[in-house]
Enzyme design. Sequence first.
Site, PDB file in Angstrom:
ATOM      1  N   ASP A 185      33.632  44.436  55.787  1.00 59.55           N
ATOM      2  CA  ASP A 185      35.075  44.971  55.351  1.00 59.55           C
ATOM      3  C   ASP A 185      34.441  44.984  53.582  1.00 59.55           C
ATOM      4  O   ASP A 185      34.590  44.451  53.215  1.00 59.55           O
ATOM      5  CB  ASP A 185      36.051  44.226  55.984  1.00 59.55           C
ATOM      6  N   HIS A 187      37.381  46.753  52.753  1.00 61.36           N
ATOM      7  CA  HIS A 187      38.883  46.783  52.132  1.00 61.36           C
ATOM      8  C   HIS A 187      39.352  47.599  51.586  1.00 61.36           C
ATOM      9  O   HIS A 187      39.925  47.152  50.296  1.00 61.36           O
ATOM     10  CB  HIS A 187      38.557  45.178  51.842  1.00 61.36           C
ATOM     11  N   GLU A 211      33.981  48.451  57.637  1.00 58.17           N
ATOM     12  CA  GLU A 211      34.909  49.132  57.447  1.00 58.17           C
ATOM     13  C   GLU A 211      36.102  49.725  56.915  1.00 58.17           C
ATOM     14  O   GLU A 211      35.693  49.460  54.766  1.00 58.17           O
ATOM     15  CB  GLU A 211      35.620  47.845  58.320  1.00 58.17           C
ATOM     16  N   GLU A 237      42.886  51.165  58.742  1.00 57.75           N
ATOM     17  CA  GLU A 237      44.642  50.261  59.359  1.00 57.75           C
ATOM     18  C   GLU A 237      45.294  50.810  58.342  1.00 57.75           C
ATOM     19  O   GLU A 237      47.244  49.816  58.298  1.00 57.75           O
ATOM     20  CB  GLU A 237      44.039  48.859  58.907  1.00 57.75           C
ATOM     21  N   ASP A 260      47.420  49.512  63.442  1.00 55.36           N
ATOM     22  CA  ASP A 260      47.638  48.414  63.286  1.00 55.36           C
ATOM     23  C   ASP A 260      49.130  48.271  64.433  1.00 55.36           C
ATOM     24  O   ASP A 260      50.101  49.438  64.281  1.00 55.36           O
ATOM     25  CB  ASP A 260      48.110  48.137  61.888  1.00 55.36           C
ATOM     26  N   HIS A 287      43.773  46.844  63.860  1.00 58.56           N
ATOM     27  CA  HIS A 287      44.013  46.076  63.297  1.00 58.56           C
ATOM     28  C   HIS A 287      45.029  44.870  63.272  1.00 58.56           C
ATOM     29  O   HIS A 287      45.983  45.197  64.163  1.00 58.56           O
ATOM     30  CB  HIS A 287      43.916  47.019  61.842  1.00 58.56           C
TER      31      HIS A 287
END
Length: 384
Positions: A185, A187, A211, A237, A260, A287
Amino acid sequence: MSEITDYELYEVPPRWLFLKVTTSDGTVGWGEPVVEGRARTVRAAVEELMEGYLLGEDPARIEHHWQRLYRGGFYRGGPILMSAIAGIDQALWDIKGKRFDAPVYELLGGAARDRLRVYQWIGGDRPADVGEAAREKVEDGFTALKMNGTAELRRIDSPAAVDAARDRLEAVREAVGDEVDIGVDFHGRVSKPMAKRLVTALEPYEPMFVEEPVLPEHNDALPEIAQHTTIPIATGERMYSRWDFKSVFEQGVVDLIQPDLSHAGGITEVKKIASMAEAYDVAVAPHCPLGPIALASCIQVDAFSPNALIQEQSLDIHYNETSDVLDYLADPDVFDYEDGYVDIPDGPGLGIEIDEEYVKRQSEEPVDWHNPVWTHDDGSVAEW
């Protein structure tokens, strides 16, 4: 005809908001409407929607209610509104499933699989000691892991920063071997130039996916990043509706989307996003670093979506220091992970039973979770 007569909201540790919706025949549905770190803001949005649109209404008309909640206001979309809608939508589906004594996925076409693969988080925000953590989780039976790839990075950072990310992934790969999948990830902490360098550096260790290689507002950079790697690219996400995903599908470079269920409009919207993804040969891995209601909602969508690949879940994640996913369930065995999989639940609605007394006790505890605000060495704000 029953109608929606009441609702209650519970802010509970570590950082979750639960919604209980009650109907005139006594049926109860649960949802999880929350933006991590903005629970009180979402709470106000849920109250506004419930009071203004849903009290006194028939809970069965889920699609109609979704359209009213979304289109009834001139300003649409975004994390707060879509998360409020998401939690309400989850609760309405829970009610509908209980009314028909069937899991939600049975009402949406039936299960496309018998069980669902899950992955386990390792490491923290600033990942360290990930090799040993990975080994322990594989010994526990998990066959897929996910880790943060980096801490904060400058827009153009040093070779040492790239080497550190590569070395962490190398340590995990050496610890678990080639048969375990490892998601990495970024992020949204990584700028376009650094993302290009990092995906090239990580390529030899064959992660399952990278990700959010850049922030969603920079999704136009994904085609350029994709030219530097064969690693599958995942994102989503922080995208909240099918219209947010539309341009990503049209780009043709994202391989895995991660909507999500507590942010992207709930079950009603994510089932549409998943169907759109299927048409573009894109897999779905929702997510979910959240609570048990969000996870149960994800599993309902995963169950009937043929392109569902794997499910995130937050057991033992570094955020859950005071309460964990299973603590709020009357029967925690519903999420019994075995050999890296969870069985598709067969209970009605979302397939879980909330321990309401525990929820009420926990809601009396102070909850004030906010994500950290990181800074670079020069004092400027860094992406967390």
